[in-house]
Design a protein around this motif. Structure first.
Motif, mmCIF file in Angstrom:
data_model
loop_
_atom_site.group_PDB
_atom_site.id
_atom_site.type_symbol
_atom_site.label_atom_id
_atom_site.label_comp_id
_atom_site.label_asym_id
_atom_site.label_seq_id
_atom_site.Cartn_x
_atom_site.Cartn_y
_atom_site.Cartn_z
ATOM 1 N N LYS A 120 39.935 32.920 42.852
ATOM 2 C CA LYS A 120 39.854 33.826 41.713
ATOM 3 C C LYS A 120 40.735 33.357 40.568
ATOM 4 C CE LYS A 120 38.753 38.044 44.263
ATOM 5 N NZ LYS A 120 39.208 39.424 44.574
ATOM 6 N N ARG A 172 33.234 43.239 39.262
ATOM 7 C CA ARG A 172 34.138 44.383 39.333
ATOM 8 C C ARG A 172 33.457 45.493 40.129
ATOM 9 N NH1 ARG A 172 38.446 46.155 36.164
ATOM 10 N NH2 ARG A 172 38.096 44.492 34.629
ATOM 11 N N TRP A 190 38.174 43.424 42.087
ATOM 12 C CA TRP A 190 37.251 42.305 41.975
ATOM 13 C C TRP A 190 36.778 41.893 43.369
ATOM 14 C CZ3 TRP A 190 35.744 41.324 37.189
ATOM 15 C CH2 TRP A 190 36.586 41.711 36.148
ATOM 16 N N ARG A 245 38.943 38.376 33.102
ATOM 17 C CA ARG A 245 38.636 38.480 34.522
ATOM 18 C C ARG A 245 39.402 37.399 35.281
ATOM 19 N NH1 ARG A 245 33.783 39.063 35.589
ATOM 20 N NH2 ARG A 245 33.585 37.880 37.495
#
Length: 477
Positions: free
Chosen positions: A178, A199, A291, A306
């Motif tokens: 991520k 999300r 997430w 993000r």
């Protein structure tokens, strides 16, 4: 005698006059018939004579000529209108037939293009690079009429039932995972699309905003105050407390003789309203989301903050020798497609080396544009054949990693293990780059056989097992 002669002469004259009268009447009748059967030329001559007489000062003849002219024009107008209507109907029929033929031909020409467009949209998130080039969308371009789109759609279906290939591609490129928050393309959950990071309220990590729900643990303090206002209160029994609560409803408790319950004004209405709002999931609540990784998602075209790490490039080395035919070939091509999709989604470069015999290496720059996709579709349409030489693609891969753009790349090699032992110098370079720069060489074995050469080359060795998903059997490989 003279009188008799006179009478005979008179009778002869009368008979001659009768004959002349009969002949005159017959001539008049013939004239009338001819007048009734007057042709158009004679009518035009009569009109001209009437115009001349009218110009000479005879008003009656001028009026007759004008009437004849009006009659003639009326006849011509009626004939012209009927002829024009027939012509218009025939032209209309021809135009309708011509337009229908044009539509049919267009549908026939564009049917294959539209089908390939649908396949491309299902395989990739964003086709703007293909549809909005420098020259715009060109339906006559060979990209949209290649037979490789059928193979590409079949490989996409294979990837849907082979999550291990997707997971393998996600491990490639240093800096994976991520990662920290950064500006990246927005992704929304959508079934049938490649996996991504979305999300979701299923992973409550942070407060994003406000929403409506029936969750008491996330409701706002205003909702809590309304619920508390409807609950009964307890107070000791005394005259002063009764006087201070005048006008309030009181209910005695049998269990506790010293306390009694009472409700504030409007308590019953507040309690009922809170219950209704909860039943309708209309309580104002904090929206807590997080997430989720590896979920099917599509790119919306917007940007958002993000957790998306800048992954390194991917270098893919595919064994295209004759021993890779069949289900192994399907796995290799599906992995090439997944590398392209993953690199396009995560906005990182990807390069393919398809190797077979000595000095037989095909290079493909895997990008989602018209030129690169042409080469990929051509590659997917071809079958594998030839020998195996693993040194040439590894040398080319290591040379490419000398560029600044590719220095963070990882190498993925796909083979059945039937390869000769690599050169010692190449193995030493890989070991040195692994220690100094963190180079990772992943190997995917599309066979159950052990390979000493792959164990020497690869830092991570994987074995493909989902053979039934690609039309094979476990015991065959």
């Amino acid at each position: 005698q003279q009188q008799q002669q006179q009478q005979q002469s008179q009778e002869n004259q009368g008979s001659e006059e009768g004959e002349s009268g009969e002949s005159g009447s017959s001539d008049s009748q013939d004239g009338d018939r001819q007048g009734g059967e007057m042709s158009q030329e004679q009518m035009e001559q009569a009109i001209e004579e009437a115009k001349k007489n009218g110009n000479q000062g005879n008003p009656q003849e001028g009026q007759q000529g004008q009437q004849l002219n009006v009659q003639l024009q009326g006849q011509e107008g009626e004939a012209g209108q009927s002829g024009d209507k027939q012509m218009e109907d025939s032209i209309k029929e021809q135009m309708e037939k011509l337009s229908q033929d044009i539509v049919d031909n267009f549908q026939q020409q564009m049917q294959q293009v539209m089908e390939n467009l649908d396949k491309g949209e299902m395989a990739f998130d964003d086709l703007n690079a293909l549809l909005e080039g420098s020259e715009g969308f060109d339906s006559t371009r060979g990209t949209w009429r290649r037979s490789g789109w059928r193979e590409l759609d079949e490989l996409r279906r294979v990837l849907e039932v082979c999550p291990e290939l997707r997971e393998l591609v996600r491990q490639l490129g240093r800096g994976g995972g991520k990662g920290p928050l950064r500006r990246a393309p927005e992704e929304l959950e959508a079934r049938g699309y490649p996996p991504g990071v979305i999300r979701s309220p299923l992973q409550p990590e942070e407060v994003q905003g406000l929403s409506r729900s029936d969750d008491l643990s996330r409701m706002l303090p205003s909702e809590m105050a309304m619920m508390a206002h409807g609950w009964p209160r307890k107070a000791p029994k005394s005259e002063e407390s009764r006087a201070s609560r005048s006008g309030m409803s009181v209910s005695s408790t049998e269990s506790d003789e010293e306390c009694e319950e009472y409700y504030l004004p409007g308590a019953h209405a507040a309690r009922s309203l809170h219950r209704v709002r909860r039943a309708e999931r209309m309580l104002l609540s904090y929206e807590r989301t997080g997430w989720l990784d590896d979920e099917p998602a599509r790119i919306t075209g917007r940007m958002e903050i993000r957790p998306a790490a800048e992954l390194g490039p991917i270098i893919l080395c595919l064994d295209t020798s004759g021993s890779m035919k069949g289900a192994r070939e399907t796995v290799a091509k599906a992995l090439a497609l997944e590398c392209l999709r993953g690199a396009h989604r995560q906005q990182r470069p990807c390069y393919l080396y398809a190797f077979s015999g000595p000095m037989q290496v095909q290079e493909l720059d895997l990008r989602v544009n018209a030129d690169s996709l042409d080469h990929l579709l051509e590659f997917l349409s071809c079958s594998f054949s030839g020998g195996t030489d693993v040194d040439a693609p590894l040398k080319l891969s290591l040379d490419r990693m000398g560029d600044e753009e590719w220095e963070q790349a990882d190498i993925l090699m796909v083979t059945d293990g039937e390869i000769p032992s690599p050169d010692d110098s190449i193995v030493n370079i890989i070991d040195h780059m692994h220690k100094e720069k963190g180079l990772e060489v992943h190997g995917l074995m599309v066979s159950s056989n052990n390979s000493d050469a792959m164990q020497r080359l690869c830092t991570h060795l994987h074995t493909f097992k989902s053979w039934t998903a690609v039309g094979g059997q476990d015991y065959m490989y």
